[in-house]
Design a protein around this motif. Structure first.
Motif, PDB file in Angstrom:
ATOM      1  N   ASN A 299       0.823  -1.233   0.000  1.00  0.00           N
ATOM      2  CA  ASN A 299       0.000   0.000   0.000  1.00  0.00           C
ATOM      3  C   ASN A 299       0.840   1.259   0.000  1.00  0.00           C
ATOM      4  O   ASN A 299       0.351   2.309  -0.406  1.00  0.00           O
ATOM      5  CB  ASN A 299      -0.911   0.113   1.223  1.00  0.00           C
ATOM      6  CG  ASN A 299      -2.257  -0.491   0.971  1.00  0.00           C
ATOM      7  OD1 ASN A 299      -2.535  -0.876  -0.172  1.00  0.00           O
ATOM      8  ND2 ASN A 299      -3.070  -0.580   1.989  1.00  0.00           N
ATOM      9  N   TYR A 300       2.053   1.180   0.521  1.00  0.00           N
ATOM     10  CA  TYR A 300       2.844   2.406   0.623  1.00  0.00           C
ATOM     11  C   TYR A 300       3.485   2.745  -0.714  1.00  0.00           C
ATOM     12  O   TYR A 300       3.919   1.867  -1.452  1.00  0.00           O
ATOM     13  CB  TYR A 300       3.935   2.276   1.695  1.00  0.00           C
ATOM     14  CG  TYR A 300       3.370   2.443   3.086  1.00  0.00           C
ATOM     15  CD1 TYR A 300       3.408   3.670   3.718  1.00  0.00           C
ATOM     16  CD2 TYR A 300       2.773   1.376   3.733  1.00  0.00           C
ATOM     17  CE1 TYR A 300       2.868   3.831   4.983  1.00  0.00           C
ATOM     18  CE2 TYR A 300       2.220   1.523   4.994  1.00  0.00           C
ATOM     19  CZ  TYR A 300       2.279   2.757   5.613  1.00  0.00           C
ATOM     20  OH  TYR A 300       1.734   2.907   6.855  1.00  0.00           O
TER      21      TYR A 300
ATOM     22  N   ASP B 147       1.017   5.916   2.668  1.00  0.00           N
ATOM     23  CA  ASP B 147      -0.113   5.072   2.287  1.00  0.00           C
ATOM     24  C   ASP B 147      -1.282   6.004   1.980  1.00  0.00           C
ATOM     25  O   ASP B 147      -1.829   6.627   2.897  1.00  0.00           O
ATOM     26  CB  ASP B 147      -0.450   4.141   3.459  1.00  0.00           C
ATOM     27  CG  ASP B 147      -1.692   3.306   3.198  1.00  0.00           C
ATOM     28  OD1 ASP B 147      -2.363   3.521   2.164  1.00  0.00           O
ATOM     29  OD2 ASP B 147      -2.004   2.448   4.046  1.00  0.00           O
TER      30      ASP B 147
ATOM     31  N   ASP C  40      -4.253   5.578   1.565  1.00  0.00           N
ATOM     32  CA  ASP C  40      -5.494   5.293   2.300  1.00  0.00           C
ATOM     33  C   ASP C  40      -5.546   5.977   3.665  1.00  0.00           C
ATOM     34  O   ASP C  40      -6.617   6.133   4.253  1.00  0.00           O
ATOM     35  CB  ASP C  40      -5.661   3.783   2.533  1.00  0.00           C
ATOM     36  CG  ASP C  40      -5.964   3.043   1.238  1.00  0.00           C
ATOM     37  OD1 ASP C  40      -6.347   3.702   0.249  1.00  0.00           O
ATOM     38  OD2 ASP C  40      -5.801   1.808   1.216  1.00  0.00           O
TER      39      ASP C  40
END
Ligand SMILES: [Mg+2]
Length: 162
Positions: A24-25, A43, A45
């Motif tokens: 995700n990063y 990230d 998110d």
């Protein structure tokens, strides 16, 4: 009174100690000065997750980071966060505690940081003086960054007694 959610950058959002970086990063190279570039991992998110947390509790998000006002330029936009209040502090004057104590005043707070282990006396004094207000110092390992578990701790702290 609006509860506060305080966010540090290096550690909680940029897991500098993670090898390899968790999924995700994304890597960003940020210019710092004429020739230097800083490599950080973010990230995307995290922006939504923090905003959602703030919305749920009618809370205000604010930066408490050595990035200071650059957090609004270099970090927030990459996470989809709006411009946030920057709590300015002087590392040599009790680290972040005095500035946070002033800004938070009588408001419940949760705070994500990787450095609560430093200045232990200040830490205890800060928490003690704020009693009985909610003061959740959520230590985030710089090898993981903010995870669902940390967000869960924050929710628990706010719904417990604010
Ligand atoms: Mg940090």
């Amino acid at each position: 009174m609006k509860p506060l959610i305080l966010v540090d950058v290096d550690g909680p959002l940029n897991p500098w100690a993670a090898h390899p970086k968790p999924p995700n990063y994304r890597l960003f190279e940020i210019k710092v000065g004429w020739r230097r570039k800083l490599r950080i991992w973010l990230d995307p998110d995290h922006g939504d997750q923090l905003r959602q947390l703030a919305e749920e509790f009618g809370a205000e998000l604010a930066w408490v980071t050595t990035w200071m006002h650059r957090a609004n330029v270099e970090i927030g936009p990459r996470l989809g966060l709006p411009e946030l209040k920057v709590i300015e502090f002087h590392a040599e004057q009790g680290w972040k505690y005095p500035a946070v104590a002033r800004y938070a005043y009588g408001r419940p707070l949760v705070w994500f940081d990787d450095d609560f282990g430093l200045h232990r006396d200040r830490n205890r004094e800060f928490v003690h003086k704020r009693q009985p207000l909610t003061t959740a110092l959520i230590h985030v390992d710089p090898a993981t960054g903010i995870t669902g578990q940390h967000l869960g701790e924050a929710r628990k702290a706010f719904s417990g007694n604010s």
